[in-house]
Design a protein around this motif. Structure first.
Motif, PDB file in Angstrom:
ATOM      1  N   GLY A 103      -8.642  -5.850  11.012  1.00  0.00           N
ATOM      2  CA  GLY A 103      -9.525  -5.229  10.021  1.00  0.00           C
ATOM      3  C   GLY A 103      -8.778  -4.152   9.253  1.00  0.00           C
ATOM      4  N   MET A 104      -9.447  -3.601   8.242  1.00  0.00           N
ATOM      5  CA  MET A 104      -8.816  -2.565   7.422  1.00  0.00           C
ATOM      6  C   MET A 104      -9.246  -1.182   7.899  1.00  0.00           C
ATOM      7  N   GLY A 105      -8.258  -0.272   7.970  1.00  0.00           N
ATOM      8  CA  GLY A 105      -8.576   1.114   8.303  1.00  0.00           C
ATOM      9  C   GLY A 105      -8.387   1.406   9.778  1.00  0.00           C
ATOM     10  N   ILE A 142       2.658  -5.775  17.191  1.00  0.00           N
ATOM     11  CA  ILE A 142       3.368  -5.521  15.933  1.00  0.00           C
ATOM     12  C   ILE A 142       2.390  -5.753  14.790  1.00  0.00           C
ATOM     13  N   ARG A 143       2.083  -4.681  14.090  1.00  0.00           N
ATOM     14  CA  ARG A 143       1.257  -4.808  12.887  1.00  0.00           C
ATOM     15  C   ARG A 143       2.131  -5.397  11.784  1.00  0.00           C
ATOM     16  N   ILE A 144       1.597  -6.424  11.147  1.00  0.00           N
ATOM     17  CA  ILE A 144       2.284  -6.952   9.967  1.00  0.00           C
ATOM     18  C   ILE A 144       1.267  -6.923   8.838  1.00  0.00           C
ATOM     19  N   GLY A 145       1.693  -6.397   7.697  1.00  0.00           N
ATOM     20  CA  GLY A 145       0.718  -6.261   6.624  1.00  0.00           C
ATOM     21  C   GLY A 145       1.360  -5.923   5.307  1.00  0.00           C
ATOM     22  N   SER A 146       0.529  -5.427   4.417  1.00  0.00           N
ATOM     23  CA  SER A 146       1.016  -5.079   3.087  1.00  0.00           C
ATOM     24  C   SER A 146       0.903  -3.566   2.901  1.00  0.00           C
ATOM     25  N   CYS A 147       1.634  -3.067   1.925  1.00  0.00           N
ATOM     26  CA  CYS A 147       1.610  -1.628   1.674  1.00  0.00           C
ATOM     27  C   CYS A 147       1.849  -1.364   0.195  1.00  0.00           C
ATOM     28  N   GLY A 148       1.531  -0.138  -0.188  1.00  0.00           N
ATOM     29  CA  GLY A 148       1.823   0.302  -1.543  1.00  0.00           C
ATOM     30  C   GLY A 148       3.026   1.227  -1.492  1.00  0.00           C
ATOM     31  N   ALA A 149       4.052   0.914  -2.289  1.00  0.00           N
ATOM     32  CA  ALA A 149       5.293   1.701  -2.238  1.00  0.00           C
ATOM     33  C   ALA A 149       5.120   3.030  -2.965  1.00  0.00           C
ATOM     34  N   ASP A 173      -6.885   7.031   5.071  1.00  0.00           N
ATOM     35  CA  ASP A 173      -8.255   6.549   5.309  1.00  0.00           C
ATOM     36  C   ASP A 173      -8.807   5.845   4.082  1.00  0.00           C
ATOM     37  N   ALA A 174      -8.404   6.295   2.887  1.00  0.00           N
ATOM     38  CA  ALA A 174      -8.979   5.741   1.654  1.00  0.00           C
ATOM     39  C   ALA A 174      -7.990   4.815   0.959  1.00  0.00           C
ATOM     40  N   PHE A 175      -8.512   3.736   0.421  1.00  0.00           N
ATOM     41  CA  PHE A 175      -7.675   2.878  -0.435  1.00  0.00           C
ATOM     42  C   PHE A 175      -7.669   3.455  -1.853  1.00  0.00           C
ATOM     43  N   TYR A 176      -8.842   3.896  -2.302  1.00  0.00           N
ATOM     44  CA  TYR A 176      -8.963   4.492  -3.654  1.00  0.00           C
ATOM     45  C   TYR A 176      -8.913   6.010  -3.488  1.00  0.00           C
ATOM     46  N   ALA A 234       5.812   4.574   1.861  1.00  0.00           N
ATOM     47  CA  ALA A 234       4.719   3.710   1.411  1.00  0.00           C
ATOM     48  C   ALA A 234       3.406   4.117   2.064  1.00  0.00           C
ATOM     49  N   VAL A 235       2.328   3.534   1.571  1.00  0.00           N
ATOM     50  CA  VAL A 235       0.975   3.825   2.055  1.00  0.00           C
ATOM     51  C   VAL A 235       0.315   2.551   2.574  1.00  0.00           C
ATOM     52  N   GLU A 236      -0.321   2.657   3.736  1.00  0.00           N
ATOM     53  CA  GLU A 236      -1.191   1.588   4.223  1.00  0.00           C
ATOM     54  C   GLU A 236      -2.326   2.278   4.967  1.00  0.00           C
ATOM     55  N   MET A 237      -3.017   1.588   5.910  1.00  0.00           N
ATOM     56  CA  MET A 237      -4.245   2.199   6.439  1.00  0.00           C
ATOM     57  C   MET A 237      -4.470   2.013   7.932  1.00  0.00           C
ATOM     58  N   GLU A 238      -3.466   1.580   8.709  1.00  0.00           N
ATOM     59  CA  GLU A 238      -3.726   1.296  10.127  1.00  0.00           C
ATOM     60  C   GLU A 238      -2.669   1.841  11.092  1.00  0.00           C
ATOM     61  N   SER A 239      -1.431   1.998  10.647  1.00  0.00           N
ATOM     62  CA  SER A 239      -0.324   2.194  11.593  1.00  0.00           C
ATOM     63  C   SER A 239      -0.480   3.417  12.492  1.00  0.00           C
ATOM     64  N   VAL A 298       5.967  -4.871   0.707  1.00  0.00           N
ATOM     65  CA  VAL A 298       5.491  -4.096  -0.450  1.00  0.00           C
ATOM     66  C   VAL A 298       4.750  -5.040  -1.403  1.00  0.00           C
ATOM     67  N   SER A 299       3.415  -4.887  -1.450  1.00  0.00           N
ATOM     68  CA  SER A 299       2.591  -5.750  -2.322  1.00  0.00           C
ATOM     69  C   SER A 299       2.239  -5.040  -3.626  1.00  0.00           C
ATOM     70  N   ASP A 300       2.374  -3.716  -3.607  1.00  0.00           N
ATOM     71  CA  ASP A 300       2.051  -2.925  -4.810  1.00  0.00           C
ATOM     72  C   ASP A 300       3.082  -1.812  -4.915  1.00  0.00           C
ATOM     73  N   HIS A 301       3.341  -1.352  -6.165  1.00  0.00           N
ATOM     74  CA  HIS A 301       4.121  -0.118  -6.309  1.00  0.00           C
ATOM     75  C   HIS A 301       3.214   0.908  -6.967  1.00  0.00           C
ATOM     76  N   ILE A 302       2.801   1.877  -6.162  1.00  0.00           N
ATOM     77  CA  ILE A 302       1.779   2.836  -6.611  1.00  0.00           C
ATOM     78  C   ILE A 302       2.279   3.653  -7.796  1.00  0.00           C
ATOM     79  N   LYS A 303       3.537   4.075  -7.717  1.00  0.00           N
ATOM     80  CA  LYS A 303       4.069   4.932  -8.791  1.00  0.00           C
ATOM     81  C   LYS A 303       4.282   4.129 -10.072  1.00  0.00           C
TER      82      LYS A 303
HETATM   83  N1  LIG Z   1      -4.226   2.618   1.031  1.00  0.00           N
HETATM   84  C1  LIG Z   1      -3.530   1.506   0.655  1.00  0.00           C
HETATM   85  N2  LIG Z   1      -2.916   1.525  -0.542  1.00  0.00           N
HETATM   86  C2  LIG Z   1      -2.230   0.451  -0.925  1.00  0.00           C
HETATM   87 CL1  LIG Z   1      -1.469   0.470  -2.465  1.00  0.00          CL
HETATM   88  C3  LIG Z   1      -2.140  -0.682  -0.095  1.00  0.00           C
HETATM   89  N3  LIG Z   1      -1.542  -1.900  -0.203  1.00  0.00           N
HETATM   90  C4  LIG Z   1      -1.820  -2.579   0.904  1.00  0.00           C
HETATM   91  N4  LIG Z   1      -2.598  -1.836   1.739  1.00  0.00           N
HETATM   92  C5  LIG Z   1      -3.089  -2.361   3.021  1.00  0.00           C
HETATM   93  O1  LIG Z   1      -3.956  -3.457   2.689  1.00  0.00           O
HETATM   94  C6  LIG Z   1      -5.308  -3.145   2.955  1.00  0.00           C
HETATM   95  C7  LIG Z   1      -5.946  -2.644   1.686  1.00  0.00           C
HETATM   96  O2  LIG Z   1      -5.872  -3.641   0.678  1.00  0.00           O
HETATM   97  C8  LIG Z   1      -5.278  -2.100   4.060  1.00  0.00           C
HETATM   98  O3  LIG Z   1      -5.410  -2.769   5.307  1.00  0.00           O
HETATM   99  C9  LIG Z   1      -3.904  -1.431   3.913  1.00  0.00           C
HETATM  100  O4  LIG Z   1      -3.259  -1.299   5.175  1.00  0.00           O
HETATM  101  C10 LIG Z   1      -2.810  -0.647   1.143  1.00  0.00           C
HETATM  102  N5  LIG Z   1      -3.495   0.452   1.521  1.00  0.00           N
END
Ligand SMILES: Nc1nc(Cl)c2ncn([C@@H]3O[C@H](CO)[C@@H](O)[C@H]3O)c2n1
Length: 235
Positions: free
Chosen positions: A63-65, A86-93, A158-161, A178-183, A203-208
Motif C-alpha cells: 500500500g501507499m504511505g 526489500i521494498r521496490i518502488g518508484s520515487c521522485g528525484a 506522508d504527503a504526495f501533494y 529522492a522522495v517516496e512514502m514508505e521506507s 526514478v519515475s518522476d523528477h520533482i525539480k
Molecule cells: N511523495 C512521493 N512523491 C513522488 Cl514524486 C513519488 N513518486 C513515486 N512515489 C511513490 O509512489 C507512490 C505515490 O504515487 C507512493 O507509494 C510513493 O512511495 C512518490 N511519492
C-alpha cells in the motif's frame, strides 16, 4: 492468518519483496516467479509466493504511505517469521544528477511522519537505515547486471501533494536524493523486530525538473529494479 494478511502459516517465504502497488506484486509474481501462488487477497492487497532461481520468495503489496506499509511489515515479520524485506518502488528525484529510470538504493530515510517521533516522545530523531549486508549485495548485483545504482539518503513523506517544495530543496542541499512514502517505516519496524530491510527505487518522476516517465518506460525500468531486488534477497 493475521489481521490484514490471509496467508496460512508457512505460506509466506522468509524473503519478501514489498512493492506498494498490489497489481505490481501480481505482475512481478507472474513475470518473474516460478509456480507463483496467491496467498492473500485481503483488502485487495495481494501477496504471492513462488521461486526465483530455485529459492522461495514472496511478493506482497504494502500500500501507499507509512501507516499501510507499517501494518504489512509488522505482520510479515511478527506473524509469519519473515527475515528480510526489500521494498521496490518508484520515487521522485530531487538530485539534479538523477534522471528518469535511474535506480536508487536508500542507505537511510528521513521522514516527516510522526510515527517515529511518537516512539521517542519527540525527544530523539531516530535514524531509519538499511541493512548493510542487503545494501552491499544490491550494489554488487546491480553492477554485475550493468545497472548503475545510486546509493544515498531519501525522504519518506506522508504527503504526495506537498505545499512545501521549499523543504525538498533544503533536503537536497543535505544530499537527500529522492522522495517516496514508505521506507522510513519499513526500516524502523524491521530494526525493531530483528529483520533486514532495504529499499530500491526507480526514478519515475523528477520533482525539480517536472519530468515524469511514460507508462511503457515504467514497466521496462522497473524490470531492472525487480531483478536486482530478487537477486539481492536470495543472495
Ligand atoms: N511523495 C512521493 N512523491 C513522488 Cl514524486 C513519488 N513518486 C513515486 N512515489 C511513490 O509512489 C507512490 C505515490 O504515487 C507512493 O507509494 C510513493 O512511495 C512518490 N511519492
Amino acid at each position: 492468518m493475521s489481521v490484514h494478511i490471509g496467508a496460512k502459516p508457512g505460506e509466506i517465504a522468509e524473503r519478501v519483496l514489498l512493492p506498494g502497488d498490489p497489481m505490481r506484486a501480481k505482475w512481478i509474481a507472474e513475470t518473474f516467479l516460478e509456480d507463483a501462488v496467491c496467498y492473500t487477497q485481503v483488502r485487495g492487497m495481494l501477496g504471492f509466493t513462488g521461486t526465483w532461481q530455485g529459492q522461495r520468495v514472496s511478493v506482497q503489496g504494502s500500500g501507499m504511505g507509512m501507516p499501510s506499509a507499517s501494518i504489512y511489515t509488522h505482520e510479515l515479520i511478527n506473524e509469519y517469521g519473515v527475515k528480510s524485506v526489500i521494498r521496490i518502488g518508484s520515487c521522485g528525484a530531487l538530485a539534479m544528477d538523477l534522471n528518469l529510470g535511474d535506480v536508487v538504493a536508500a542507505i537511510g530515510s528521513a521522514t516527516d511522519s510522526n510515527m517515529n517521533r511518537s516512539r521517542f516522545d519527540g525527544l530523539i530523531d531516530y535514524a531509519p537505515v538499511a541493512d548493510f549486508g542487503l545494501l552491499r549485495s544490491a550494489v554488487d548485483i546491480a553492477e554485475a547486471q550493468g545497472v548503475p545504482i545510486r546509493v544515498g539518503p531519501i525522504l519518506a513523506a506522508d504527503a504526495f501533494y506537498t505545499d512545501r517544495p521549499d523543504l525538498y530543496d533544503a533536503l537536497a542541499l543535505y544530499g537527500v536524493l529522492a522522495v517516496e512514502m514508505e521506507s522510513a517505516a519499513i526500516y524502523t519496524i524491521a530494526a525493531r523486530y530483528g529483520a533486514k530491510a532495504l529499499t530500491i527505487l526507480t526514478v519515475s518522476d523528477h520533482i525539480k525538473r517536472g519530468e515524469a516517465m511514460e507508462s511503457a518506460q515504467r514497466e521496462q525500468g522497473f524490470g531492472n529494479m525487480v531483478k536486482i531486488g530478487l537477486n539481492t534477497i536470495i543472495a
